[in-house]
Enzyme design. Sequence first.
Site, PDB file in Angstrom:
ATOM      1  N   GLY A  98      -3.526 -11.974   5.623  1.00 39.91           N
ATOM      2  CA  GLY A  98      -3.956 -13.166   6.353  1.00 39.91           C
ATOM      3  C   GLY A  98      -4.826 -14.109   5.529  1.00 39.91           C
ATOM      4  N   ASP A 147      11.544 -21.360   9.257  1.00 40.38           N
ATOM      5  CA  ASP A 147      10.151 -21.273   9.717  1.00 40.38           C
ATOM      6  C   ASP A 147       9.273 -22.283   8.983  1.00 40.38           C
ATOM      7  OD1 ASP A 147      10.995 -19.252   7.698  1.00 40.38           O
ATOM      8  OD2 ASP A 147       8.853 -18.971   7.444  1.00 40.38           O
ATOM      9  N   ASP A 152       4.011 -26.498   4.895  1.00 41.57           N
ATOM     10  CA  ASP A 152       3.935 -25.245   4.144  1.00 41.57           C
ATOM     11  C   ASP A 152       4.204 -25.451   2.656  1.00 41.57           C
ATOM     12  OD1 ASP A 152       3.197 -23.962   6.394  1.00 41.57           O
ATOM     13  OD2 ASP A 152       4.746 -22.411   6.315  1.00 41.57           O
TER      14      ASP A 152
HETATM   15  P1  AMP Z   1       5.780 -18.463   3.915  1.00 40.92           P
HETATM   16  O1  AMP Z   1       6.794 -17.924   2.968  1.00 40.92           O
HETATM   17  O2  AMP Z   1       4.446 -18.770   3.275  1.00 40.92           O
HETATM   18  O3  AMP Z   1       6.290 -19.609   4.710  1.00 40.92           O
HETATM   19  O4  AMP Z   1       5.435 -17.301   4.914  1.00 40.92           O
HETATM   20  C1  AMP Z   1       6.383 -16.607   5.671  1.00 40.92           C
HETATM   21  C2  AMP Z   1       5.678 -15.769   6.689  1.00 40.92           C
HETATM   22  O5  AMP Z   1       4.788 -14.852   6.058  1.00 40.92           O
HETATM   23  C3  AMP Z   1       4.845 -16.547   7.687  1.00 40.92           C
HETATM   24  O6  AMP Z   1       4.935 -15.892   8.915  1.00 40.92           O
HETATM   25  C4  AMP Z   1       3.463 -16.436   7.116  1.00 40.92           C
HETATM   26  O7  AMP Z   1       2.459 -16.606   8.079  1.00 40.92           O
HETATM   27  C5  AMP Z   1       3.465 -15.027   6.544  1.00 40.92           C
HETATM   28  N1  AMP Z   1       2.506 -14.864   5.460  1.00 40.92           N
HETATM   29  C6  AMP Z   1       2.556 -15.389   4.222  1.00 40.92           C
HETATM   30  N2  AMP Z   1       1.483 -15.021   3.496  1.00 40.92           N
HETATM   31  C7  AMP Z   1       0.722 -14.233   4.278  1.00 40.92           C
HETATM   32  C8  AMP Z   1      -0.519 -13.532   4.118  1.00 40.92           C
HETATM   33  N3  AMP Z   1      -1.207 -13.567   2.973  1.00 40.92           N
HETATM   34  N4  AMP Z   1      -0.982 -12.840   5.165  1.00 40.92           N
HETATM   35  C9  AMP Z   1      -0.313 -12.769   6.325  1.00 40.92           C
HETATM   36  N5  AMP Z   1       0.852 -13.390   6.541  1.00 40.92           N
HETATM   37  C10 AMP Z   1       1.366 -14.118   5.542  1.00 40.92           C
HETATM   38 MG    MG Z   2       5.707 -20.717   6.143  1.00 39.75          MG
END
Ligand code: AMP
Ligand code: MG
Length: 521
Positions: free
Chosen positions: A135, A269, A279
């Site tokens: 997180g 997403d 993002d």
């Molecule tokens: P992203 O590739 O950054 O768009 O993330 C894809 C998913 O992974 C989303 O649901 C994000 O909230 C989750 N996510 C990415 N990095 C983290 C992290 N460090 N801690 C928790 N969830 C994460």
């Molecule tokens: Mg994302």
Amino acid sequence: MKLNLQDTFNKELPSDPIIENSRRQVSNACYSYVKPKKTKEPKLLHSSAEVQNLLGLTKEDAASDEFLQVFTGNKVFKEMQPYAMCYGGHQFGNWAGQLGDGRAINLGEVEHNNNSWALQLKGAGPTPYSRTADGLAVLRSSIREYLCSEAMFHLGVPTTRALSLSLSGDDVLRDILYNGNPAYEKGAIVTRVAPSFLRFGNYEIFAAREEITTLKTLIDYTINHFYKHLGKPSKQVYLDFFKEVADKTLDMIIHWQRVGFVHGVMNTDNMSILGLSIDYGPYGWLEGYDYNWTPNTTDRQNKRYRYGNQANMGLWNLLKLANAIYPLIEETAPLESVLESYKTDFEKKYHKMMCSKIGLENNFDTDGQLINELENTLHLTETDMTIFFRNLASISINDSSEAAYKKISDAFYDIPKTKENTKTKWLAWIESYLNRLKKETQNDSERKKQMNLVNPKYVLRNYMAQLAIDAADNSDYSLIDQFYQLLKKPYDEQPEFEKWFAKRPEWAKNKVGCSMLSCSS
Ligand code: AMP
Ligand code: MG
């Protein structure tokens, strides 16, 4: 500090009844209540004065300790009910199930000057959607998100904004290259601001789980708040809504193509329902003009999200959104017709955008060919996109082809090694271009002015972001402010910043963080 909080998302939509912050599948709910994690030693590194204004905050507010505490998650006003959103998504072409705000926590919505802004902390601790991750966010990815979202705004590209960038004071463990070498990095928190952070995946999750009542509630909410002009939700309004989302998505991607931005992770997403760039992860800016380029190392093999494929991926994502809202429409033909019109609109809008980049205002049948040939010629040798289009504007209608060639060839990465054949092709293109320009207004300076309004002189080059990061790792935060100021006026000459109007230096060619970025952030 006073924030005029007027929440709607967590007031009008169903919440997860479980309050405990444990990782889980959440059903029939749009979000879960969650508290940000307290940080060890928060420190504000930068705050956007423009975004403060949007929210009705003053410079004094931004300098207060309360601002720092609220926007690092350490203080939650009693009127705030922070939450993480539930969404799913297609990642790299495959349905990934529930994802959700794994490290984003929404503080609420602020109303100011008749606009509503959702405030979101990124990197403020785990939520029920964190799956196996922590997180948190590291400083390097937070600097990239902070600077890029503001830069995109000033480029005229629809985007989420950023209010603040802070250090958490906590260390975060990351394996940057996913090669078994984890190391501690400085943790950071960015406060993001947008009318809404809803994504295609917020709708997909309910369709996938056949939670149709919740799906309808969320779509009606979206229309009532963000597409109100379409009228009261009905089958026709759902279709109009889909058409407008498709238009906005396409317009956003055309802007990306115009400025040379490659998102890097166009998973559903990461697709905003408002057509905002959202993002900022392993994104990048074209150095050499190259359809095949992607900054994302995770996507090196298939290059699904390469520069030249972004519009196709927008369409692919819209098809997934169409499937998600289908249960409210129950007819495929009108949804398909929206997707069909995306393709024809793309041709038209792309053509118009490219014409504006080369200074053509009028439309001629042969312009398609001129643009095609330009793109082919740009691929012959590594040619810096930003410098090329900026220099193209200095060509005079009375220049010889040789003189014009000299102006643009500054954009080539390896001038001495440029082949004779490449030069011949450029001279041929320049000749057709000069002939074509003669059919436009004959005023060089007016054309240059118009071209410079669509071709930025300064973008957040990959190596620039990395320089700001390297300095920040050594506790020097001055480049963050320098780039923030520079990128507020990307189309202006700003001679004092001329050194950033330069090709990628040799050291950055294969450096991690410059040409190679991972999702680890
Ligand atoms: P992203 O590739 O950054 O768009 O993330 C894809 C998913 O992974 C989303 O649901 C994000 O909230 C989750 N996510 C990415 N990095 C983290 C992290 N460090 N801690 C928790 N969830 C994460
Ligand atoms: Mg994302």
